[in-house]
Design a protein around this motif. Structure first.
Motif, PDB file in Angstrom:
ATOM      1  N   GLY A   1       0.839  -1.206   0.000  1.00  0.00           N
ATOM      2  CA  GLY A   1       0.000   0.000   0.000  1.00  0.00           C
ATOM      3  C   GLY A   1       0.869   1.250   0.000  1.00  0.00           C
ATOM      4  O   GLY A   1       0.566   2.237  -0.668  1.00  0.00           O
ATOM      5  N   GLY A   2       1.983   1.196   0.750  1.00  0.00           N
ATOM      6  CA  GLY A   2       2.912   2.326   0.785  1.00  0.00           C
ATOM      7  C   GLY A   2       3.511   2.574  -0.593  1.00  0.00           C
ATOM      8  O   GLY A   2       3.630   3.716  -1.048  1.00  0.00           O
ATOM      9  N   PHE A   3       3.877   1.522  -1.264  1.00  0.00           N
ATOM     10  CA  PHE A   3       4.451   1.650  -2.614  1.00  0.00           C
ATOM     11  C   PHE A   3       3.422   2.259  -3.569  1.00  0.00           C
ATOM     12  O   PHE A   3       3.720   3.195  -4.302  1.00  0.00           O
ATOM     13  N   ARG A   4       2.204   1.723  -3.541  1.00  0.00           N
ATOM     14  CA  ARG A   4       1.159   2.206  -4.462  1.00  0.00           C
ATOM     15  C   ARG A   4       0.870   3.697  -4.208  1.00  0.00           C
ATOM     16  O   ARG A   4       0.875   4.510  -5.118  1.00  0.00           O
ATOM     17  N   THR A   5       0.593   4.019  -2.956  1.00  0.00           N
ATOM     18  CA  THR A   5       0.190   5.399  -2.661  1.00  0.00           C
ATOM     19  C   THR A   5       1.360   6.359  -2.833  1.00  0.00           C
ATOM     20  O   THR A   5       1.251   7.393  -3.498  1.00  0.00           O
ATOM     21  N   ASN A   6       2.481   6.011  -2.240  1.00  0.00           N
ATOM     22  CA  ASN A   6       3.575   6.985  -2.158  1.00  0.00           C
ATOM     23  C   ASN A   6       4.378   7.065  -3.452  1.00  0.00           C
ATOM     24  O   ASN A   6       4.806   8.148  -3.844  1.00  0.00           O
ATOM     25  N   LEU A   7       4.590   5.926  -4.106  1.00  0.00           N
ATOM     26  CA  LEU A   7       5.437   5.969  -5.291  1.00  0.00           C
ATOM     27  C   LEU A   7       4.614   6.101  -6.567  1.00  0.00           C
ATOM     28  O   LEU A   7       4.803   7.032  -7.345  1.00  0.00           O
ATOM     29  N   VAL A   8       3.645   5.173  -6.744  1.00  0.00           N
ATOM     30  CA  VAL A   8       2.791   5.275  -7.939  1.00  0.00           C
ATOM     31  C   VAL A   8       1.992   6.585  -7.866  1.00  0.00           C
ATOM     32  O   VAL A   8       1.833   7.281  -8.872  1.00  0.00           O
ATOM     33  N   GLY A   9       1.528   6.939  -6.653  1.00  0.00           N
ATOM     34  CA  GLY A   9       0.758   8.176  -6.486  1.00  0.00           C
ATOM     35  C   GLY A   9       1.561   9.402  -6.914  1.00  0.00           C
ATOM     36  O   GLY A   9       1.036  10.297  -7.579  1.00  0.00           O
ATOM     37  N   THR A  10       2.822   9.446  -6.559  1.00  0.00           N
ATOM     38  CA  THR A  10       3.646  10.612  -6.931  1.00  0.00           C
ATOM     39  C   THR A  10       3.861  10.656  -8.444  1.00  0.00           C
ATOM     40  O   THR A  10       3.789  11.716  -9.071  1.00  0.00           O
TER      41      THR A  10
ATOM     42  N   ALA B   1      10.311   5.482  -0.953  1.00  0.00           N
ATOM     43  CA  ALA B   1       9.349   6.182  -1.818  1.00  0.00           C
ATOM     44  C   ALA B   1       9.621   7.692  -1.835  1.00  0.00           C
ATOM     45  O   ALA B   1       9.401   8.346  -2.854  1.00  0.00           O
ATOM     46  N   LYS B   2      10.113   8.249  -0.728  1.00  0.00           N
ATOM     47  CA  LYS B   2      10.425   9.686  -0.713  1.00  0.00           C
ATOM     48  C   LYS B   2      11.609   9.978  -1.640  1.00  0.00           C
ATOM     49  O   LYS B   2      11.581  10.946  -2.402  1.00  0.00           O
ATOM     50  N   VAL B   3      12.651   9.144  -1.576  1.00  0.00           N
ATOM     51  CA  VAL B   3      13.799   9.376  -2.476  1.00  0.00           C
ATOM     52  C   VAL B   3      13.333   9.255  -3.926  1.00  0.00           C
ATOM     53  O   VAL B   3      13.670  10.083  -4.780  1.00  0.00           O
ATOM     54  N   ALA B   4      12.520   8.227  -4.193  1.00  0.00           N
ATOM     55  CA  ALA B   4      12.034   8.037  -5.566  1.00  0.00           C
ATOM     56  C   ALA B   4      11.183   9.238  -5.994  1.00  0.00           C
ATOM     57  O   ALA B   4      11.279   9.696  -7.138  1.00  0.00           O
ATOM     58  N   GLY B   5      10.374   9.772  -5.059  1.00  0.00           N
ATOM     59  CA  GLY B   5       9.551  10.938  -5.381  1.00  0.00           C
ATOM     60  C   GLY B   5      10.419  12.150  -5.719  1.00  0.00           C
ATOM     61  O   GLY B   5      10.140  12.887  -6.664  1.00  0.00           O
ATOM     62  N   GLU B   6      11.484  12.347  -4.941  1.00  0.00           N
ATOM     63  CA  GLU B   6      12.403  13.462  -5.223  1.00  0.00           C
ATOM     64  C   GLU B   6      12.986  13.313  -6.637  1.00  0.00           C
ATOM     65  O   GLU B   6      13.036  14.259  -7.422  1.00  0.00           O
ATOM     66  N   LEU B   7      13.428  12.083  -6.937  1.00  0.00           N
ATOM     67  CA  LEU B   7      14.089  11.856  -8.226  1.00  0.00           C
ATOM     68  C   LEU B   7      13.105  11.952  -9.395  1.00  0.00           C
ATOM     69  O   LEU B   7      13.430  12.495 -10.449  1.00  0.00           O
ATOM     70  N   LEU B   8      11.884  11.429  -9.197  1.00  0.00           N
ATOM     71  CA  LEU B   8      10.861  11.538 -10.243  1.00  0.00           C
ATOM     72  C   LEU B   8      10.546  13.003 -10.510  1.00  0.00           C
ATOM     73  O   LEU B   8      10.386  13.423 -11.654  1.00  0.00           O
ATOM     74  N   GLY B   9      10.448  13.789  -9.425  1.00  0.00           N
ATOM     75  CA  GLY B   9      10.162  15.215  -9.585  1.00  0.00           C
ATOM     76  C   GLY B   9      11.274  15.906 -10.366  1.00  0.00           C
ATOM     77  O   GLY B   9      11.009  16.720 -11.259  1.00  0.00           O
ATOM     78  N   GLU B  10      12.515  15.573 -10.034  1.00  0.00           N
ATOM     79  CA  GLU B  10      13.643  16.181 -10.766  1.00  0.00           C
ATOM     80  C   GLU B  10      13.606  15.757 -12.236  1.00  0.00           C
ATOM     81  O   GLU B  10      13.901  16.544 -13.130  1.00  0.00           O
ATOM     82  N   TYR B  11      13.220  14.498 -12.464  1.00  0.00           N
ATOM     83  CA  TYR B  11      13.118  13.996 -13.840  1.00  0.00           C
ATOM     84  C   TYR B  11      12.046  14.785 -14.605  1.00  0.00           C
ATOM     85  O   TYR B  11      12.279  15.246 -15.722  1.00  0.00           O
ATOM     86  N   TYR B  12      10.864  14.956 -14.002  1.00  0.00           N
ATOM     87  CA  TYR B  12       9.795  15.684 -14.685  1.00  0.00           C
ATOM     88  C   TYR B  12      10.182  17.150 -14.904  1.00  0.00           C
ATOM     89  O   TYR B  12       9.736  17.768 -15.867  1.00  0.00           O
ATOM     90  N   TYR B  13      11.027  17.682 -14.030  1.00  0.00           N
ATOM     91  CA  TYR B  13      11.491  19.067 -14.218  1.00  0.00           C
ATOM     92  C   TYR B  13      12.438  19.149 -15.421  1.00  0.00           C
ATOM     93  O   TYR B  13      12.243  19.964 -16.323  1.00  0.00           O
ATOM     94  N   THR B  14      13.443  18.284 -15.459  1.00  0.00           N
ATOM     95  CA  THR B  14      14.436  18.406 -16.537  1.00  0.00           C
ATOM     96  C   THR B  14      13.888  17.878 -17.874  1.00  0.00           C
ATOM     97  O   THR B  14      14.155  18.447 -18.920  1.00  0.00           O
ATOM     98  N   ARG B  15      13.069  16.842 -17.820  1.00  0.00           N
ATOM     99  CA  ARG B  15      12.589  16.220 -19.067  1.00  0.00           C
ATOM    100  C   ARG B  15      11.401  16.967 -19.659  1.00  0.00           C
ATOM    101  O   ARG B  15      11.308  17.124 -20.868  1.00  0.00           O
ATOM    102  N   PHE B  16      10.468  17.433 -18.773  1.00  0.00           N
ATOM    103  CA  PHE B  16       9.221  18.018 -19.291  1.00  0.00           C
ATOM    104  C   PHE B  16       8.980  19.452 -18.822  1.00  0.00           C
ATOM    105  O   PHE B  16       7.956  20.049 -19.155  1.00  0.00           O
ATOM    106  N   GLY B  17       9.855  20.000 -18.017  1.00  0.00           N
ATOM    107  CA  GLY B  17       9.691  21.386 -17.564  1.00  0.00           C
ATOM    108  C   GLY B  17       8.647  21.577 -16.473  1.00  0.00           C
ATOM    109  O   GLY B  17       8.204  22.705 -16.216  1.00  0.00           O
ATOM    110  N   VAL B  18       8.212  20.489 -15.812  1.00  0.00           N
ATOM    111  CA  VAL B  18       7.278  20.655 -14.682  1.00  0.00           C
ATOM    112  C   VAL B  18       8.050  21.303 -13.526  1.00  0.00           C
ATOM    113  O   VAL B  18       9.094  20.783 -13.116  1.00  0.00           O
ATOM    114  N   ASP B  19       7.541  22.423 -13.023  1.00  0.00           N
ATOM    115  CA  ASP B  19       8.254  23.163 -11.964  1.00  0.00           C
ATOM    116  C   ASP B  19       8.048  22.454 -10.617  1.00  0.00           C
ATOM    117  O   ASP B  19       7.187  22.818  -9.820  1.00  0.00           O
TER     118      ASP B  19
END
Ligand code: NAD
Length: 289
Positions: free
Chosen positions: A88-97, A144-162
């Motif tokens: 449940g933690g993986f689904r909500t925290n990682l897939v959710g992010t 999941a928090k580390v993955a969320g940080e990295l996914l966010g950085e990915y969406y910033y550099t790849r797609f320009g999401v602030d």
């Protein structure tokens, strides 16, 4: 400004909703188990959507219908709950992010703000932990928090999401629930203040940083309003102060006459808390915004 808060009826989400609503923002709350207890007096003025972060169609339709310009992505399983139910933690925290970032990309959301945590660090770091330290957490929540940080950085550099992110210490304030292993510090204050007894599930020498909810809201707003050109990174440590549980008890007893605080350390909770650092170095946040 239209602001969507995922996990918006939780502890931090409710305080943030009140704060942003008072500033005149149009706030929509998204939550899988809406509980409007902390925002009862203003609930008619807030949007509310019941949905599941792990289900992309729910997230997409809410981002679209709320016309979100900023998303505060707060929905999550906290540390102890994610250890009890790792899937449940993986689904909500990682897939959710991932779902939130994907919806933000699809609907051109201006900014996504995400609270990471001290739990994104594990053992083997110095105290206070510098912003750019080695991250090897040992809990599902931290992973999941580390993955969320990295996914966010990915969406910033790849797609320009602030994407902008704060690594928070344990947050202390009215209405904090018990789902996180760090909740003891807040419960040690709130329960005696209400005249209730409190069983503290960590030892007196346990030390971790705490930050009052109003300072968290100030930090969120500071990051939200920071000029893009001032930000040299996407993720910032926020410090707070680092008392031991024994020191918190001492202070509470000074202010609340007859406070009933008993220490009954729980092995599993203690292990989670012990896997986190004792202090966060917030120099980068102070320097850049
Ligand atoms: N409280 C802290 O000390 C602290 C510290 C660091 C980071 N954070 C982060 O801040 C955020 C908010 O924390 P909080 O203390 O308010 O927690 P909380 O448990 O009070 O709130 C989380 C909310 O998320 C909702 N939620 C859970 N699963 C969901 C799903 N699948 N779909 C939609 N909503 C879902 C819950 O119903 C709850 O209302 C979390 O991301 C947490 O990791 C909190």
């Amino acid at each position: 400004m239209n602001v969507l808060i995922t996990g918006g009826t939780g502890f931090i989400g409710s305080h943030l909703a009140r704060f942003l609503h008072k500033k005149g923002e149009k706030v929509t709350l998204f939550d899988i188990e809406p509980d409007l207890g902390l925002v009862d007096d203003i609930k008619c003025e807030l949007g509310l959507v019941k949905g599941d972060l792990a289900f992309l169609p729910d997230v997409k339709s809410t981002v679209s219908s709320s016309k979100a310009q900023i998303i505060y992505h707060l929905g999550a399983f906290l540390s102890a709950k994610a250890e009890d139910r790792p899937m449940g933690g993986f689904r909500t925290n990682l897939v959710g992010t991932f779902n939130v970032l994907e919806a933000a990309r699809l609907f051109d959301v201006e900014m996504v703000i995400f609270p990471s945590s001290i739990a994104a660090f594990g053992e083997g770091v110095s105290n206070p932990v510098p912003n750019e330290a080695y991250q090897r957490p040992t809990t599902m929540y931290g992973v999941a928090k580390v993955a969320g940080e990295l996914l966010g950085e990915y969406y910033y550099t790849r797609f320009g999401v602030d994407f902008r992110c704060l690594r928070l210490p344990s947050v202390v304030g009215l209405g904090r629930g018990p789902g996180g292993a760090s909740a003891y510090s807040s419960l040690m204050i709130e329960k005696p203040a209400r005249g209730e007894s409190c069983k503290v599930y960590v030892g007196q020498n346990s030390r971790m940083p705490v930050l009052y909810i109003k300072d968290v809201l100030r930090a969120f707003l500071g990051l939200q309003e920071a000029r893009e050109t001032d930000l040299e990174r996407r993720v910032y440590n926020i410090g707070g102060i680092s008392p031991t549980a024994g020191e918190i008890a001492e202070s509470v007893r000074r202010y609340v006459k007859g406070a009933r605080l008993e220490f009954h350390p729980d092995k599993r909770m203690q292990e989670i808390v012990d896997s986190w650092p004792e202090a966060l170095d917030e120099t980068r946040a102070r320097e850049e915004w």
